[in-house]
Design an enzyme around this catalytic site. Structure first.
Site, PDB file in Angstrom:
ATOM      1  CB  SER A  51      13.224  17.438  -4.378  1.00 22.85           C
ATOM      2  OG  SER A  51      13.772  17.293  -3.089  1.00 22.85           O
ATOM      3  CB  ALA A  63       4.916   8.400  -4.952  1.00 22.27           C
ATOM      4  CE  LYS A  64       8.067  15.587  -6.382  1.00 12.75           C
ATOM      5  NZ  LYS A  64       9.380  16.239  -6.222  1.00 12.75           N
ATOM      6  NE  ARG A  65       8.475   5.137  -5.593  1.00 13.05           N
ATOM      7  CZ  ARG A  65       8.410   5.687  -4.394  1.00 13.05           C
ATOM      8  NH1 ARG A  65       8.752   6.964  -4.245  1.00 13.05           N
ATOM      9  NH2 ARG A  65       8.015   4.998  -3.348  1.00 13.05           N
TER      10      ARG A  65
END
Length: 276
Positions: free
Chosen positions: A9, A237-239
């Site tokens: 995504s 993780a991106k976050r």
């Protein structure tokens, strides 16, 4: 023919966890003389950024991977709407206007997909003026499709237990489809035969298996691989700001060497595979 896919995504840059997942899917297809697909899952509203999709292509090329690109999710909205309308007309979906705060306030049990919805809107008249999601009446669906199995290449044959997840959202209030509906439809449309993804999605597979049965879709095999974690044991993780592939690429790191190191399970900077 073995057909795998990598489906990121574009709401944040790719990191080493994505690279590992892409390498696994790529190599499983190529070793079998099959096809490795790239699908951009870009229906996350304003969080989806087209420039990141182009960065993803550069990242995969830098890693030395070869792929075929299939249409992005944003081009498939009519397919999602038609499937949701079919399920709604057949009585498998119902409108839900509950907010997350309202659900949490009811003290729901926690299942594989988080808080299990208690079915509040299933038994009360819909509120037409409030934004609504569409939820799957899981008990009704299972009464019609019966017991289901699915096969994971790592864990073997599994008995699906989708009731554990409860009545999951199939169409979100703020999106044309949930991950469950979109990914299931896309994998069928793209003729994916081996769904390769991280083991954090293992528990979502029974839901996808129910949707396949309801919509008469082909049933692939799955391959849920272990996740990469940092020195604290947290998955990348991106976050959490895990270092991006783009930063490594632009710093002059050798992508071909990195891909080979990932294949050999040699990970930099305290990163490792999560315990099996």
């Amino acid at each position: 023919m073995t057909v795998t896919r990598f489906a990121p995504s574009p709401n944040g840059p790719l990191h080493l966890g994505h690279a590992y997942s892409a390498v696994v899917a790529h190599d499983l297809a190529k070793r079998a003389g099959g096809r490795f697909l790239l699908r951009i899952e870009d229906i996350d509203g304003p969080r989806s950024r087209p420039e990141l999709a182009e960065a993803f292509r550069r990242d995969l090329a830098w890693l030395g991977l070869e792929w075929e690109e299939v249409p992005a999710q944003s081009t498939r909205l009519a397919t999602y709407a038609a499937a949701a309308q079919e399920l709604l007309a057949r009585g498998y979906l119902y409108r839900c206007t509950c907010t997350r705060a309202e659900i949490v306030s009811l003290g729901p049990r926690i299942g594989s997909q988080g808080a299990v919805y208690p079915g509040t809107c299933k038994t009360r008249p819909p509120e037409p003026d409030k934004p609504a999601a569409l939820r799957l009446d899981m008990a009704r669906a299972l009464a019609d499709v019966g017991p289901l199995e699915w096969e994971d290449a790592v864990a073997g044959v599994q008995r699906a237990d989708p009731l554990e997840a409860g009545d999951v959202v199939i169409v979100r209030k703020d999106s044309p489809a949930s991950y469950h509906l979109a990914a299931t439809l896309d994998d069928a449309a793209d003729s994916v035969t081996l769904v390769t993804r991280g083991e954090d999605l293992f528990a979502a597979t029974p839901i996808h298996r129910v949707l396949q049965a309801l919509l008469d879709l082909p049933v692939p095999r799955w391959h849920h691989h272990r996740l990469l974690v940092d020195a604290s044991g947290q998955k990348l993780a991106k976050r959490r700001g895990s270092p991006s592939l783009a930063d490594r690429r632009e710093a002059g790191e050798d992508g071909l060497l990195l891909a080979e190191q990932l294949r050999l399970h040699r990970f930099p900077g305290g990163i490792s595979l999560a315990s099996a």
